[in-house]
Design a protein around this motif. Structure first.
Motif, short mmCIF file in Angstrom:
data_model
loop_
_atom_site.label_atom_id
_atom_site.label_comp_id
_atom_site.label_asym_id
_atom_site.label_seq_id
_atom_site.Cartn_x
_atom_site.Cartn_y
_atom_site.Cartn_z
N LEU A 35 64.07 40.89 74.26
CA LEU A 35 64.38 39.47 74.41
C LEU A 35 63.74 38.84 75.65
N ALA A 36 63.34 39.65 76.63
CA ALA A 36 62.78 39.12 77.88
C ALA A 36 61.55 38.24 77.66
N PRO A 37 60.57 38.61 76.82
CA PRO A 37 59.43 37.72 76.64
C PRO A 37 59.79 36.42 75.92
N CYS A 124 67.10 21.89 65.16
CA CYS A 124 67.64 23.24 65.19
C CYS A 124 67.05 24.01 64.03
N GLY A 125 67.41 25.27 63.93
CA GLY A 125 66.91 26.09 62.83
C GLY A 125 67.04 27.56 63.18
N THR A 126 66.07 28.33 62.72
CA THR A 126 66.03 29.76 62.97
C THR A 126 64.65 30.11 63.51
N ASP A 127 64.64 30.90 64.57
CA ASP A 127 63.40 31.45 65.13
C ASP A 127 63.23 32.87 64.63
N LEU A 128 61.99 33.25 64.37
CA LEU A 128 61.64 34.62 64.02
C LEU A 128 60.48 35.04 64.91
N PHE A 129 60.72 36.04 65.74
CA PHE A 129 59.69 36.55 66.65
C PHE A 129 59.31 37.96 66.21
N ASN A 130 58.02 38.22 66.11
CA ASN A 130 57.50 39.57 65.93
C ASN A 130 56.91 39.99 67.26
N LEU A 131 57.33 41.14 67.75
CA LEU A 131 56.87 41.62 69.05
C LEU A 131 56.25 43.00 68.93
N VAL A 132 55.33 43.27 69.84
CA VAL A 132 54.71 44.59 69.94
C VAL A 132 54.81 45.05 71.39
N ARG A 133 54.90 46.36 71.56
CA ARG A 133 54.89 46.90 72.92
C ARG A 133 53.50 47.46 73.17
N ALA A 134 52.82 46.87 74.14
CA ALA A 134 51.47 47.30 74.52
C ALA A 134 51.49 47.69 75.99
N ASN A 135 51.04 48.90 76.28
CA ASN A 135 51.02 49.40 77.67
C ASN A 135 52.40 49.29 78.31
N GLY A 136 53.45 49.58 77.53
CA GLY A 136 54.81 49.58 78.04
C GLY A 136 55.45 48.21 78.20
N LYS A 137 54.77 47.16 77.75
CA LYS A 137 55.27 45.79 77.93
C LYS A 137 55.42 45.11 76.57
N TRP A 138 56.59 44.50 76.34
CA TRP A 138 56.81 43.77 75.10
C TRP A 138 56.10 42.42 75.15
#
Length: 154
Positions: A35-37, A124-138
């Protein structure tokens, strides 16, 4: 009546314990890291700072914003430049009750949101985030959201 009065402290204690355990149930450290990013991007948006918006984003990523049943696609760079322009209105995006799913270096966040302009809900609405971890960072790899005006006032 006497038996009922004996149960009151027990029932009250159980209710308090239930409320405390519910309020103490926080995201796991791994979910917080995912959630941090998202928070960082929202902070950059509120500051209207294009560089801060881009910081937690995977270069080359895209967004799909659904408005009135029609998708609008844009690159992260185009979004950051658009939102990062100086403005006189205060903007803020808030998510709540995020659903976070993680599998190794891939994660998704699905969360209802409100977008505020000068402190009032604009959409308002819904957010959808796709995340990847690269070099230990999301990093946020892509974003999609729904946006509508029929928001319940909170």
């Amino acid at each position: 009546m006497k038996n009922f009065l004996r149960l009151v402290p027990f029932v009250a204690g159980a209710m308090v314990a239930g409320l405390l355990s519910a309020s103490l149930h926080a995201a796991t450290p791994e979910e917080q890291a995912v959630l941090a990013p998202v928070k960082a991007m929202f902070d950059g948006m509120a500051k209207r700072d294009a560089a801060a918006i881009k910081e937690p984003l995977l270069p080359g990523g895209t967004m799909v914003l659904m408005r009135d049943g029609k998708p609008t696609q844009m690159t992260f760079d185009a979004f950051a430049e658009r939102v990062g322009r100086p403005g006189t209105t205060a903007i803020e995006e808030r998510i709540h009750d995020p659903l976070v799913r993680i599998d190794n270096d891939l994660a998704v966040v699905w969360a209802p949101f409100e977008f505020l302009v000068d402190g009032k809900v604009d959409h308002c609405g819904t957010d959808l985030f796709n995340l990847v971890r690269a070099n230990g960072k999301w990093l946020i790899a892509s974003v999609a959201d729904t946006g509508r005006k029929d928001c319940a006032v909170k």
